[in-house]
Design a protein around this motif. Structure first.
Motif, PDB file in Angstrom:
ATOM      1  N   ARG A  18      10.991  41.455   5.450  1.00 41.38           N
ATOM      2  CA  ARG A  18      10.902  41.252   6.893  1.00 41.38           C
ATOM      3  C   ARG A  18       9.612  40.507   7.201  1.00 41.38           C
ATOM      4  O   ARG A  18       8.519  40.981   6.869  1.00 41.38           O
ATOM      5  CB  ARG A  18      10.913  42.575   7.643  1.00 41.38           C
ATOM      6  CG  ARG A  18      11.017  42.412   9.162  1.00 41.38           C
ATOM      7  CD  ARG A  18      10.835  43.721   9.862  1.00 41.38           C
ATOM      8  NE  ARG A  18      11.215  43.669  11.272  1.00 41.38           N
ATOM      9  CZ  ARG A  18      10.582  44.319  12.235  1.00 41.38           C
ATOM     10  NH1 ARG A  18       9.537  45.081  11.933  1.00 41.38           N
ATOM     11  NH2 ARG A  18      11.004  44.235  13.495  1.00 41.38           N
ATOM     12  N   ALA A  48      15.963  29.737  11.499  1.00 34.16           N
ATOM     13  CA  ALA A  48      16.536  30.456  12.638  1.00 34.16           C
ATOM     14  C   ALA A  48      15.629  30.269  13.841  1.00 34.16           C
ATOM     15  O   ALA A  48      14.412  30.185  13.696  1.00 34.16           O
ATOM     16  CB  ALA A  48      16.684  31.938  12.329  1.00 34.16           C
ATOM     17  N   THR A  56      20.298  33.040  19.839  1.00 34.80           N
ATOM     18  CA  THR A  56      19.895  32.734  18.467  1.00 34.80           C
ATOM     19  C   THR A  56      20.717  31.616  17.852  1.00 34.80           C
ATOM     20  O   THR A  56      21.879  31.386  18.228  1.00 34.80           O
ATOM     21  CB  THR A  56      20.012  33.971  17.564  1.00 34.80           C
ATOM     22  OG1 THR A  56      21.361  34.445  17.585  1.00 34.80           O
ATOM     23  CG2 THR A  56      19.078  35.077  18.029  1.00 34.80           C
ATOM     24  N   TYR A  58      21.190  29.860  13.696  1.00 34.26           N
ATOM     25  CA  TYR A  58      20.859  30.026  12.289  1.00 34.26           C
ATOM     26  C   TYR A  58      21.318  28.818  11.472  1.00 34.26           C
ATOM     27  O   TYR A  58      22.345  28.197  11.780  1.00 34.26           O
ATOM     28  CB  TYR A  58      21.548  31.267  11.711  1.00 34.26           C
ATOM     29  CG  TYR A  58      21.093  32.563  12.312  1.00 34.26           C
ATOM     30  CD1 TYR A  58      21.758  33.118  13.401  1.00 34.26           C
ATOM     31  CD2 TYR A  58      19.999  33.249  11.787  1.00 34.26           C
ATOM     32  CE1 TYR A  58      21.337  34.310  13.965  1.00 34.26           C
ATOM     33  CE2 TYR A  58      19.571  34.449  12.335  1.00 34.26           C
ATOM     34  CZ  TYR A  58      20.245  34.965  13.422  1.00 34.26           C
ATOM     35  OH  TYR A  58      19.827  36.151  13.972  1.00 34.26           O
ATOM     36  N   LYS A  63      23.271  32.355   7.516  1.00 33.69           N
ATOM     37  CA  LYS A  63      24.124  33.116   8.443  1.00 33.69           C
ATOM     38  C   LYS A  63      24.721  34.325   7.735  1.00 33.69           C
ATOM     39  O   LYS A  63      25.197  34.233   6.605  1.00 33.69           O
ATOM     40  CB  LYS A  63      25.250  32.226   8.979  1.00 33.69           C
ATOM     41  CG  LYS A  63      24.810  31.263  10.061  1.00 33.69           C
ATOM     42  CD  LYS A  63      25.986  30.421  10.568  1.00 33.69           C
ATOM     43  CE  LYS A  63      25.524  29.453  11.633  1.00 33.69           C
ATOM     44  NZ  LYS A  63      26.626  28.568  12.079  1.00 33.69           N
ATOM     45  N   ARG A  65      23.105  36.805   6.619  1.00 31.70           N
ATOM     46  CA  ARG A  65      22.096  37.451   5.756  1.00 31.70           C
ATOM     47  C   ARG A  65      20.768  37.652   6.483  1.00 31.70           C
ATOM     48  O   ARG A  65      20.070  38.647   6.240  1.00 31.70           O
ATOM     49  CB  ARG A  65      21.852  36.610   4.502  1.00 31.70           C
ATOM     50  CG  ARG A  65      23.085  36.392   3.642  1.00 31.70           C
ATOM     51  CD  ARG A  65      22.740  35.717   2.321  1.00 31.70           C
ATOM     52  NE  ARG A  65      22.173  34.387   2.494  1.00 31.70           N
ATOM     53  CZ  ARG A  65      20.976  34.021   2.056  1.00 31.70           C
ATOM     54  NH1 ARG A  65      20.207  34.891   1.400  1.00 31.70           N
ATOM     55  NH2 ARG A  65      20.541  32.782   2.238  1.00 31.70           N
ATOM     56  N   THR A  67      18.408  37.794  10.123  1.00 27.63           N
ATOM     57  CA  THR A  67      18.465  38.103  11.546  1.00 27.63           C
ATOM     58  C   THR A  67      17.105  37.825  12.173  1.00 27.63           C
ATOM     59  O   THR A  67      16.092  38.372  11.725  1.00 27.63           O
ATOM     60  CB  THR A  67      18.849  39.561  11.791  1.00 27.63           C
ATOM     61  OG1 THR A  67      20.115  39.838  11.178  1.00 27.63           O
ATOM     62  CG2 THR A  67      18.944  39.841  13.288  1.00 27.63           C
ATOM     63  N   SER A  69      14.684  38.036  15.550  1.00 19.64           N
ATOM     64  CA  SER A  69      14.525  38.816  16.776  1.00 19.64           C
ATOM     65  C   SER A  69      13.118  38.599  17.301  1.00 19.64           C
ATOM     66  O   SER A  69      12.272  37.990  16.620  1.00 19.64           O
ATOM     67  CB  SER A  69      14.785  40.302  16.510  1.00 19.64           C
ATOM     68  OG  SER A  69      13.870  40.804  15.554  1.00 19.64           O
ATOM     69  N   GLN A  80      14.353  39.221   9.667  1.00 14.32           N
ATOM     70  CA  GLN A  80      14.850  40.180   8.691  1.00 14.32           C
ATOM     71  C   GLN A  80      15.719  39.418   7.698  1.00 14.32           C
ATOM     72  O   GLN A  80      16.716  38.811   8.098  1.00 14.32           O
ATOM     73  CB  GLN A  80      15.645  41.281   9.366  1.00 14.32           C
ATOM     74  CG  GLN A  80      16.249  42.293   8.407  1.00 14.32           C
ATOM     75  CD  GLN A  80      15.193  43.106   7.683  1.00 14.32           C
ATOM     76  OE1 GLN A  80      14.227  43.577   8.296  1.00 14.32           O
ATOM     77  NE2 GLN A  80      15.363  43.302   6.381  1.00 14.32           N
TER      78      GLN A  80
END
Length: 120
Positions: A18, A48, A56, A58, A63, A65, A67, A69, A80
Motif C-alpha cells: 500500500r 491510476a 477513478t 486505471y 484493473k 488488482r 485500488t 483512494s 492499494q
C-alpha cells in the motif's frame, strides 16, 4: 507544495503493498491526484487517477488488482496494490493538481518516487 510518498518495498509475486502520498504546503484546493510508474528503460506511465469527488481511472494492466483512494481532509492519496506481478516493478510517483491560495491556475506537482520491486 510538497508531495511525500511512502510504502514501497520488496515483495514476492502475488503479494500486496500500500502506497501513500501526502500533500503539504500552501494549498487551496486539490483536483485530480494519481499514481504513475516508471520501469527501467521505459517511459513514465499512468497507473491510476482519482478526482476530488472520487471518480477513478486505471491502466488496463492494473484493473482488478490495484485500488486508488484518497482522504481529502488529509490531502493524501493511496494506492492499494494486490496480486503484484514482477512486471509491476518500477519507481512509483504520486501526482496532484493543486490550486495555491491567490492563484487562478492549477499546477501539477510530483512526489519524489518510491521503489516497488516484485520478485518472481
Amino acid at each position: 507544495v510538497q508531495l511525500q510518498a511512502s510504502g514501497g518495498g520488496l515483495v514476492q509475486a502475488g503479494g500486496s503493498l500500500r502506497l501513500s502520498c501526502a500533500a503539504s504546503g500552501s494549498i487551496f484546493k486539490i483536483n485530480d491526484m494519481g499514481w504513475y510508474r516508471q520501469a527501467p528503460g521505459k517511459q513514465r506511465e499512468v497507473v491510476a487517477t482519482i478526482t476530488n469527488s472520487g471518480g477513478t481511472n486505471y491502466a488496463d494492466s492494473v484493473k482488478g488488482r490495484f485500488t486508488v483512494s484518497r482522504d481529502n481532509a488529509k490531502k493524501t492519496v493511496y494506492l492499494q496494490m494486490n496480486s503484484l506481478k514482477p512486471e509491476d516493478t518500477a519507481v512509483y510517483y504520486c501526482n496532484a493538481n493543486v490550486l495555491r491560495p491567490g492563484s487562478v491556475y492549477f499546477n501539477f506537482y510530483w512526489g519524489q518516487g518510491t521503489q516497488v520491486t516484485v520478485s518472481s
